[in-house]
Design a protein around this motif. Structure first.
Motif, mmCIF file in Angstrom:
data_model
loop_
_atom_site.group_PDB
_atom_site.id
_atom_site.type_symbol
_atom_site.label_atom_id
_atom_site.label_comp_id
_atom_site.label_asym_id
_atom_site.label_seq_id
_atom_site.Cartn_x
_atom_site.Cartn_y
_atom_site.Cartn_z
ATOM 1 N N SER A 107 0.837 -1.208 0.000
ATOM 2 C CA SER A 107 0.000 0.000 0.000
ATOM 3 C C SER A 107 0.868 1.252 0.000
ATOM 4 N N ILE A 110 2.137 1.772 -3.450
ATOM 5 C CA ILE A 110 1.124 2.465 -4.257
ATOM 6 C C ILE A 110 1.165 3.959 -3.976
ATOM 7 N N LEU A 111 1.226 4.317 -2.704
ATOM 8 C CA LEU A 111 1.258 5.728 -2.320
ATOM 9 C C LEU A 111 2.497 6.432 -2.873
ATOM 10 N N GLY A 113 4.209 5.482 -5.480
ATOM 11 C CA GLY A 113 4.058 5.539 -6.936
ATOM 12 C C GLY A 113 3.180 6.703 -7.361
ATOM 13 N N LEU A 114 2.109 6.936 -6.615
ATOM 14 C CA LEU A 114 1.263 8.095 -6.905
ATOM 15 C C LEU A 114 2.019 9.403 -6.679
ATOM 16 N N GLY A 115 2.853 9.440 -5.635
ATOM 17 C CA GLY A 115 3.670 10.630 -5.388
ATOM 18 C C GLY A 115 4.669 10.882 -6.511
ATOM 19 N N LEU A 117 4.318 9.916 -9.632
ATOM 20 C CA LEU A 117 3.558 10.397 -10.783
ATOM 21 C C LEU A 117 3.170 11.860 -10.609
ATOM 22 N N GLY A 118 2.855 12.249 -9.391
ATOM 23 C CA GLY A 118 2.519 13.649 -9.127
ATOM 24 C C GLY A 118 3.695 14.586 -9.332
ATOM 25 N N GLY A 124 6.984 6.108 -11.884
ATOM 26 C CA GLY A 124 5.988 5.913 -10.842
ATOM 27 C C GLY A 124 4.851 5.016 -11.287
ATOM 28 N N ILE A 125 4.599 4.940 -12.583
ATOM 29 C CA ILE A 125 3.529 4.073 -13.073
ATOM 30 C C ILE A 125 3.884 2.606 -12.866
ATOM 31 N N GLN A 127 5.860 1.484 -10.400
ATOM 32 C CA GLN A 127 5.735 1.298 -8.954
ATOM 33 C C GLN A 127 4.258 1.171 -8.564
ATOM 34 N N LEU A 128 3.424 1.999 -9.136
ATOM 35 C CA LEU A 128 1.994 1.959 -8.862
ATOM 36 C C LEU A 128 1.390 0.627 -9.307
#
Length: 152
Positions: A107, A110-111, A113-115, A117-118, A124-125, A127-128
């Motif tokens: 989890s 995922i977090l 990975g979103l960071g 991508l941000g 990050g994609i 990792q997500l």
């Protein structure tokens, strides 16, 4: 009273010894049998190994291109992946604690990975996607049954 050779006599079923009439899980039927790891747990373990390999590769490449400070930053942002990898090493012999810990670390993957991508980092994609796949495979019923199996 009916006898065996008379019409209307029903032969009683032959019960199998040692097999319960209802088994909630295929991993709880025979506690002494040699069990193989289900495919969902194997997939989660392989995804964790792949993620750890990508972290090592990315850290080495980042260190060669941008220097040791950037390599340390890349390794520091991959701490949840390292946690999932350590949990995956214990999947064959551990209980549900390893599963829950791996889901928590995934989890965080995922977090992170979103960071990434941000911040505009295209890796990050990956990792997500790996984090989502690990959580999805470990959340299946077969995985839960595997980690709740009796141990010797």
């Amino acid at each position: 009273m009916s006898y065996q050779n008379q019409p209307g006599w029903n032969v009683p079923p032959n019960p199998q010894q040692g097999v319960p009439p209802y088994s909630p899980s295929p991993y709880q039927t025979y506690p002494m049998a040699q069990l193989s790891m289900p495919g969902s747990v194997r997939a989660a373990r392989m995804l964790a190994y792949i993620a750890a390999g990508l972290v090592v590769l990315g850290t080495v490449v980042t260190g060669a291109v941008a220097g040791p400070a950037a390599a340390g930053a890349a390794l520091g942002s991959a701490i949840p992946v390292i946690g999932v990898f350590v949990c995956a090493l214990c999947f064959a012999r551990s209980g549900s604690g390893a599963r829950v810990t791996a889901i928590v670390f995934a989890s965080f993957v995922i977090l992170f990975g979103l960071g990434a991508l941000g911040r505009g980092i295209p890796a990050g994609i990956v990792q997500l996607g790996l984090g989502i796949a690990i959580v999805a495979t470990l959340s299946q019923r077969q995985s839960g049954d595997w980690f709740r199996r009796p141990r010797r």
